[in-house]
Design an enzyme around this catalytic site. Sequence first.
Site, PDB file in Angstrom:
ATOM      1  N   LYS A  79       0.844  -1.194   0.000  1.00 42.45           N
ATOM      2  CA  LYS A  79       0.000   0.000   0.000  1.00 42.45           C
ATOM      3  C   LYS A  79       0.880   1.246   0.000  1.00 42.45           C
ATOM      4  O   LYS A  79       1.928   1.287   0.663  1.00 42.45           O
ATOM      5  CB  LYS A  79      -0.900  -0.021   1.235  1.00 42.45           C
ATOM      6  CG  LYS A  79      -1.934   1.084   1.301  1.00 42.45           C
ATOM      7  CD  LYS A  79      -2.839   0.886   2.515  1.00 42.45           C
ATOM      8  CE  LYS A  79      -3.933   1.918   2.618  1.00 42.45           C
ATOM      9  NZ  LYS A  79      -4.834   1.673   3.777  1.00 42.45           N
ATOM     10  N   SER A 149      -9.540   1.687   2.983  1.00 44.89           N
ATOM     11  CA  SER A 149      -8.698   2.470   2.103  1.00 44.89           C
ATOM     12  C   SER A 149      -7.675   1.643   1.326  1.00 44.89           C
ATOM     13  O   SER A 149      -7.027   2.128   0.416  1.00 44.89           O
ATOM     14  CB  SER A 149      -7.949   3.524   2.924  1.00 44.89           C
ATOM     15  OG  SER A 149      -7.108   2.898   3.899  1.00 44.89           O
ATOM     16  N   SER A 173      -9.946  -0.784   6.981  1.00 43.95           N
ATOM     17  CA  SER A 173      -9.375  -0.536   5.658  1.00 43.95           C
ATOM     18  C   SER A 173      -8.642  -1.711   5.029  1.00 43.95           C
ATOM     19  O   SER A 173      -8.291  -1.648   3.851  1.00 43.95           O
ATOM     20  CB  SER A 173      -8.439   0.677   5.709  1.00 43.95           C
ATOM     21  OG  SER A 173      -9.171   1.858   5.866  1.00 43.95           O
TER      22      SER A 173
END
Length: 463
Positions: A79, A149, A173
């Site tokens: 990420k 996210s 997330s």
Amino acid sequence: MQPYELSLSAAADAIRARRLSPVELADSVLERIEQVDPHLQAYVTVTAEHTRRAAREAENEIAAGRYRGPLHGIPMGLKDLIDVAGVATSASSRVRADHRAQADSTVAARLSAAGAILVGKTHTHEFAYGLTTPQTNNAWDTGRVAGGSSGGSSVAVAAGTATFTLGTDTGGSIRVPAALNGVVGFKPTYGLVPRHGITSLSWSLDHVGPITRTVGDAALVLAALAGHDPRDPASLTAPGTNYRPVADADLTGLRVGVPRTYFFDHVDAEVEAAVRRAINQLRALGARLVDVEIPLTRYIHATQWGLMVPEATAYHESTLRTVPELYQADVRMLLEAGELMPAGDYLRAQRARTLMRQEWARMLQDVDLVAAPTVPATAVKAGQETITWADGTVEGVSDAYVRLSSPANITGLPSLSVPVGHDAAGLPIGMQLLGRPLGESVLLRVGHAYEQTQPARELARAA
């Protein structure tokens, strides 16, 4: 089957047995990225040159007898909050457009030491402050949200453009996009995996963990990540654990808590049906189902936002004042709202969290884990702002998606999301398992046992 279609465990077995080379696997994944990522947009950056070079090095090491373990030669995505030396960490934001990491984060260093190979950085909702990741498309239907996210990380695994990825989880997330894309997402106990070198959203709620195709894969990644790091003030000094679940699917004697309240309130009928079928499958494997009352439910929403909003604003204080125009509108609004939150509200949220931890601990004395939906609905259409429930109640999409996942962040408890089917539109549904502090092995055992009763998962339809 193409190499990019292999789970981490299957790829690791093939590499160790010399049936597959890291170069073949890396080339297959990079070709897959070229094929499908233009319409999925999971990646911010693809490090193809580095990937191929590292794959050749891994192949030479393994040929020379220096095999490092099951992650050796395995392509991964990280990420875009997670620092890797020399690679941009933009947090999918114009605010960080020129930022390039000077050193590896702890998790990147540990994965590199285990032999994993970086493929690229995956998109996040800007600074992880959202539940949709608008720049990334769902791997099963590109007209729907990826979830957030860690949307890019989940889509990459679902589409075969990474064998595994890492995400971060502040209110769901990791687990929300994992559920919406039909993959496994694991948020460990708060402090088990160090966060040094990872851009923060809310320091008292932030976690980092793996997104994989199978529960066994998640265990392999977690084993490489877990362990104390003094550079993270919240890092635990827990003893080392072999997280890999046993092959035995017998759950006899295990007590699975089934919530009477909260987790099945305002949940789509197809989601509830799929999750209850999965819970009944745990009973068929020998587990005993126990009804439980979720404590202090009326305070969950306020506590999550009461902690997250002021902490996020404090982290962004400087740039919010100097370059506010560079933030996306939704994130800027939340950050500015944090400037208006009274200190008393933050302190009340801290007290509420303490009470919740105590009450969850009491509840978990009577059961070994709790099973519930990960999210109350499947992936909504891109741009959709609300969900209307059967009784006419209207709820914002972000509020709905965070509602069932945030209790694990507030309490710091481990939570594993496992795919349990699809709705009539073919969109994935997830069940989350919540356990005691440092109860990762129990969750992995149960998730793996359930998984063994199901057909092998295929890559996502839209990919």
